[in-house]
Motif scaffolding. Sequence first.
Motif, PDB file in Angstrom:
ATOM      1  N   HIS A  13      68.023  62.844  46.346  1.00 26.10           N
ATOM      2  CA  HIS A  13      67.658  63.474  47.615  1.00 26.10           C
ATOM      3  C   HIS A  13      66.357  62.867  48.144  1.00 26.10           C
ATOM      4  CE1 HIS A  13      70.760  66.366  47.909  1.00 26.10           C
ATOM      5  NE2 HIS A  13      70.301  67.245  47.039  1.00 26.10           N
ATOM      6  N   THR A  14      66.296  62.707  49.449  1.00 25.26           N
ATOM      7  CA  THR A  14      65.055  62.361  50.137  1.00 25.26           C
ATOM      8  C   THR A  14      64.853  63.354  51.267  1.00 25.26           C
ATOM      9  OG1 THR A  14      66.105  60.887  51.741  1.00 25.26           O
ATOM     10  CG2 THR A  14      65.422  59.911  49.627  1.00 25.26           C
ATOM     11  N   TYR A  15      63.669  63.318  51.841  1.00 28.33           N
ATOM     12  CA  TYR A  15      63.387  64.208  52.969  1.00 28.33           C
ATOM     13  C   TYR A  15      64.398  63.980  54.085  1.00 28.33           C
ATOM     14  CZ  TYR A  15      60.711  66.641  56.599  1.00 28.33           C
ATOM     15  OH  TYR A  15      60.321  67.495  57.598  1.00 28.33           O
ATOM     16  N   GLU A  16      64.779  62.725  54.295  1.00 25.30           N
ATOM     17  CA  GLU A  16      65.715  62.392  55.376  1.00 25.30           C
ATOM     18  C   GLU A  16      67.144  62.767  54.994  1.00 25.30           C
ATOM     19  OE1 GLU A  16      63.540  60.208  54.047  1.00 25.30           O
ATOM     20  OE2 GLU A  16      62.027  60.323  55.665  1.00 25.30           O
ATOM     21  N   SER A  17      67.537  62.508  53.741  1.00 19.51           N
ATOM     22  CA  SER A  17      68.946  62.709  53.370  1.00 19.51           C
ATOM     23  C   SER A  17      69.369  64.172  53.438  1.00 19.51           C
ATOM     24  CB  SER A  17      69.208  62.163  51.963  1.00 19.51           C
ATOM     25  OG  SER A  17      68.593  62.962  50.970  1.00 19.51           O
ATOM     26  N   VAL A  18      68.464  65.100  53.090  1.00 21.53           N
ATOM     27  CA  VAL A  18      68.860  66.510  53.092  1.00 21.53           C
ATOM     28  C   VAL A  18      68.929  67.078  54.508  1.00 21.53           C
ATOM     29  CG1 VAL A  18      67.939  66.906  50.780  1.00 21.53           C
ATOM     30  CG2 VAL A  18      66.496  67.352  52.765  1.00 21.53           C
ATOM     31  N   ARG A  19      68.458  66.312  55.478  1.00 15.93           N
ATOM     32  CA  ARG A  19      68.489  66.777  56.866  1.00 15.93           C
ATOM     33  C   ARG A  19      69.594  66.121  57.681  1.00 15.93           C
ATOM     34  NH1 ARG A  19      63.966  67.706  54.580  1.00 15.93           N
ATOM     35  NH2 ARG A  19      62.663  69.483  55.207  1.00 15.93           N
ATOM     36  N   ARG A  20      70.402  65.295  57.022  1.00 13.98           N
ATOM     37  CA  ARG A  20      71.561  64.754  57.723  1.00 13.98           C
ATOM     38  C   ARG A  20      72.611  65.842  57.876  1.00 13.98           C
ATOM     39  NH1 ARG A  20      71.587  59.840  53.602  1.00 13.98           N
ATOM     40  NH2 ARG A  20      69.842  58.627  54.452  1.00 13.98           N
ATOM     41  N   PRO A  21      73.324  65.866  58.980  1.00 16.51           N
ATOM     42  CA  PRO A  21      74.344  66.913  59.177  1.00 16.51           C
ATOM     43  C   PRO A  21      75.393  66.890  58.068  1.00 16.51           C
ATOM     44  CG  PRO A  21      73.922  65.719  61.213  1.00 16.51           C
ATOM     45  CD  PRO A  21      73.220  64.967  60.139  1.00 16.51           C
ATOM     46  N   HIS A  22      75.658  68.064  57.525  1.00 11.90           N
ATOM     47  CA  HIS A  22      76.694  68.198  56.499  1.00 11.90           C
ATOM     48  C   HIS A  22      77.352  69.558  56.704  1.00 11.90           C
ATOM     49  CE1 HIS A  22      78.959  68.298  52.882  1.00 11.90           C
ATOM     50  NE2 HIS A  22      78.133  69.093  52.212  1.00 11.90           N
ATOM     51  N   PHE A 376      49.505  73.443  41.221  1.00 10.38           N
ATOM     52  CA  PHE A 376      50.432  72.569  41.943  1.00 10.38           C
ATOM     53  C   PHE A 376      51.686  73.309  42.407  1.00 10.38           C
ATOM     54  CE2 PHE A 376      48.072  69.791  38.985  1.00 10.38           C
ATOM     55  CZ  PHE A 376      47.488  68.937  39.910  1.00 10.38           C
ATOM     56  N   GLY A 377      51.659  74.645  42.323  1.00  7.65           N
ATOM     57  CA  GLY A 377      52.826  75.419  42.725  1.00  7.65           C
ATOM     58  C   GLY A 377      53.322  75.111  44.125  1.00  7.65           C
ATOM     59  N   PRO A 378      52.436  75.122  45.141  1.00  5.44           N
ATOM     60  CA  PRO A 378      52.907  74.824  46.501  1.00  5.44           C
ATOM     61  C   PRO A 378      53.523  73.430  46.635  1.00  5.44           C
ATOM     62  CG  PRO A 378      50.767  75.899  46.566  1.00  5.44           C
ATOM     63  CD  PRO A 378      51.033  75.578  45.131  1.00  5.44           C
ATOM     64  N   HIS A 379      52.967  72.444  45.934  1.00  5.59           N
ATOM     65  CA  HIS A 379      53.512  71.091  46.063  1.00  5.59           C
ATOM     66  C   HIS A 379      54.857  70.978  45.343  1.00  5.59           C
ATOM     67  CE1 HIS A 379      53.466  66.914  47.102  1.00  5.59           C
ATOM     68  NE2 HIS A 379      53.604  66.550  45.831  1.00  5.59           N
ATOM     69  N   VAL A 380      54.969  71.593  44.166  1.00  2.65           N
ATOM     70  CA  VAL A 380      56.259  71.567  43.469  1.00  2.65           C
ATOM     71  C   VAL A 380      57.310  72.316  44.279  1.00  2.65           C
ATOM     72  CG1 VAL A 380      57.485  72.255  41.355  1.00  2.65           C
ATOM     73  CG2 VAL A 380      55.184  71.281  41.210  1.00  2.65           C
ATOM     74  N   SER A 381      56.889  73.375  44.963  1.00  9.86           N
ATOM     75  CA  SER A 381      57.805  74.090  45.857  1.00  9.86           C
ATOM     76  C   SER A 381      58.329  73.158  46.943  1.00  9.86           C
ATOM     77  CB  SER A 381      57.087  75.284  46.492  1.00  9.86           C
ATOM     78  OG  SER A 381      57.880  75.877  47.501  1.00  9.86           O
ATOM     79  N   TYR A 382      57.435  72.390  47.566  1.00  7.58           N
ATOM     80  CA  TYR A 382      57.864  71.405  48.574  1.00  7.58           C
ATOM     81  C   TYR A 382      58.840  70.399  47.971  1.00  7.58           C
ATOM     82  CZ  TYR A 382      57.747  66.854  50.795  1.00  7.58           C
ATOM     83  OH  TYR A 382      58.124  65.633  51.309  1.00  7.58           O
ATOM     84  N   GLY A 439      68.716  72.416  40.918  1.00  6.42           N
ATOM     85  CA  GLY A 439      69.250  71.065  40.767  1.00  6.42           C
ATOM     86  C   GLY A 439      68.953  70.173  41.949  1.00  6.42           C
ATOM     87  N   ALA A 440      68.361  70.749  43.000  1.00  5.50           N
ATOM     88  CA  ALA A 440      68.088  69.998  44.233  1.00  5.50           C
ATOM     89  C   ALA A 440      66.592  69.811  44.400  1.00  5.50           C
ATOM     90  CB  ALA A 440      68.669  70.735  45.434  1.00  5.50           C
ATOM     91  N   PHE A 441      66.163  68.562  44.467  1.00  2.02           N
ATOM     92  CA  PHE A 441      64.754  68.230  44.648  1.00  2.02           C
ATOM     93  C   PHE A 441      64.678  66.812  45.185  1.00  2.02           C
ATOM     94  CE2 PHE A 441      66.124  68.480  40.184  1.00  2.02           C
ATOM     95  CZ  PHE A 441      66.298  67.125  39.906  1.00  2.02           C
ATOM     96  N   TYR A 442      63.505  66.449  45.686  1.00  2.00           N
ATOM     97  CA  TYR A 442      63.290  65.071  46.145  1.00  2.00           C
ATOM     98  C   TYR A 442      63.035  64.211  44.902  1.00  2.00           C
ATOM     99  CZ  TYR A 442      62.565  67.387  50.657  1.00  2.00           C
ATOM    100  OH  TYR A 442      62.709  68.144  51.799  1.00  2.00           O
ATOM    101  N   ASP A 443      64.072  63.568  44.422  1.00  2.00           N
ATOM    102  CA  ASP A 443      64.035  62.909  43.115  1.00  2.00           C
ATOM    103  C   ASP A 443      62.868  61.939  42.970  1.00  2.00           C
ATOM    104  OD1 ASP A 443      67.171  63.232  41.816  1.00  2.00           O
ATOM    105  OD2 ASP A 443      66.894  63.647  43.939  1.00  2.00           O
ATOM    106  N   LEU A 444      62.749  61.020  43.898  1.00  4.00           N
ATOM    107  CA  LEU A 444      61.748  59.958  43.743  1.00  4.00           C
ATOM    108  C   LEU A 444      60.339  60.475  43.990  1.00  4.00           C
ATOM    109  CD1 LEU A 444      63.679  56.987  45.388  1.00  4.00           C
ATOM    110  CD2 LEU A 444      63.559  57.663  42.983  1.00  4.00           C
ATOM    111  N   GLU A 445      60.204  61.448  44.885  1.00  7.07           N
ATOM    112  CA  GLU A 445      58.879  62.034  45.109  1.00  7.07           C
ATOM    113  C   GLU A 445      58.431  62.839  43.887  1.00  7.07           C
ATOM    114  OE1 GLU A 445      57.720  63.715  48.946  1.00  7.07           O
ATOM    115  OE2 GLU A 445      59.701  63.133  49.704  1.00  7.07           O
ATOM    116  N   LEU A 446      59.355  63.574  43.262  1.00  6.84           N
ATOM    117  CA  LEU A 446      59.014  64.323  42.056  1.00  6.84           C
ATOM    118  C   LEU A 446      58.684  63.363  40.917  1.00  6.84           C
ATOM    119  CD1 LEU A 446      58.700  66.979  40.580  1.00  6.84           C
ATOM    120  CD2 LEU A 446      61.184  67.075  40.274  1.00  6.84           C
ATOM    121  N   GLN A 447      59.417  62.260  40.835  1.00  4.36           N
ATOM    122  CA  GLN A 447      59.104  61.221  39.848  1.00  4.36           C
ATOM    123  C   GLN A 447      57.687  60.694  40.039  1.00  4.36           C
ATOM    124  OE1 GLN A 447      60.736  57.336  40.620  1.00  4.36           O
ATOM    125  NE2 GLN A 447      61.223  56.994  38.454  1.00  4.36           N
ATOM    126  N   ALA A 448      57.320  60.390  41.281  1.00  2.70           N
ATOM    127  CA  ALA A 448      55.984  59.861  41.572  1.00  2.70           C
ATOM    128  C   ALA A 448      54.906  60.909  41.287  1.00  2.70           C
ATOM    129  CB  ALA A 448      55.918  59.402  43.025  1.00  2.70           C
TER     130      ALA A 448
END
Length: 468
Positions: A13-22, A376-382, A439-448
């Motif tokens: 998931h990325t910020y852009e991908s989760v906002r694509r129409p589905h 880091f609660g607010p950032h992990v929430s994001y 199970g849903a998070f911004y994978d690469l941002e959480l990795q970084a």
Amino acid sequence: MESCLDYHLKTAHTYESVRRPHYLDWSNYPSPFKFYRGVKTFPLPPFKFRGQETLDTLYRLCSDYGSDSLTLQEVANLAFSMNGVTKVEDFHGEPFAFRASPSAGALYPFELYLFLRSVEGLPNGLYHYQPVNHSLELLVAGDLFEPLKGALCAEFTGNCVAVVTTIYGRSAWKYRARAYRYCLLDSGHMVANGVAYLRSLGLDATAVSLFKDSRLNALLGVDGTREFATVALLPERPALFWGDEELPPFNYPPSEPVLRRPVREPLVEEAHRAGELADCQFYRPFPGSSSLFPEVTSPPLGDVILKRRSRREFTGRAMPFETFKHLAESSLTCFPSDWGFPKCNLYLQVRNVDGLQSGIYTPSNGRLELVQAGDFGPHVSYLCLSQRFVAYANVNVVFTYNFGGTCRDYRGALLEAGALGENLYLAAEAFGCGACGIGAFYDLELQAFLGLPPEELPVYVVSVGVLV
């Protein structure tokens, strides 16, 4: 696909991908139940079990026990613990059945099959567990344990083997190609409940993830593509079996489709196919644990299984250190399985725990090592798609996996994350806290954010928090 890193990255998931129409096709909403036609049904006795205290059971998951045959009541309790209906609520005017095991989006992609022999009141055979009415549906009569040993590459002596499968289209209806992740996590949830139940009986319950896929799927009567086996559960610690029993032909009853129109995802099917095993040429390691455990009082396991829910109403109030300590120690330190525990690495984002500095921790030599201090609660929430309850959790456990192995190793990592996540659910419920898997998070941002190397990526997050 030699490694499932490619699959994991393609479904990130990325910020852009989760906002694509589905748009969800509600006219093709999947049935959460699989129905066979023309089968003989055997009603099971109601769930009747309280058992050992929950924390006592979880602390001893990897202790050495023994093996024994299960009674009809114990078979019924096992099936219910893994996939029983614990609550029915009104959902937009329709009844909705919640299960003993959590599932992403409450889509319940899993099915439960039982191989039984010498159980009083039941013919020997292969059964499908029907959660709708807590019954067993006889699919094939006869003693199938010899071909089952060949399929599982396992030598065992008991009278019951449970096998979890997934119909991935149920999850892909909503989550598309990312569904394979959720199916494996959900299978881990399910087998964890079964392990805990059997361990509470004093049995050597073991999750078996290494088996010959095509042989086991054929023995279950499933196609291996749209529905496939993910993990088996034995009430003992099996020896490796090198035999190759022939699979006799069986006539399997037809089943109703769970989707009006098939939902197929090539990425899911390719990733699963890449992890298949064709023979028993592997080593099956089992973890062990210390025999010294703390004394802690908690409700009986059976009561907790019935009460467990995904709870998000965290208050943000302080969690006692002893509660945090027992939650982590009982849930995350061991799981009786053959996938090579530990497959996952753990990062704990902690806030407002009495006596513990807020920050990111990771286990190291039996202790928690502070990686970075701060709330880091607010950032992990994001990073978890801005789900607000994450910010109020006292601990967010992030499971990560280093993609150095095969796609079969990847399966094991997600099964492990799901199993340990369900342990957290049970422990939290026992303490009157709440837990919710993510199970849903911004994978690469959480990795970084965690400072992980390129081939180590998050696979699951479980939030735990004080409710009152």
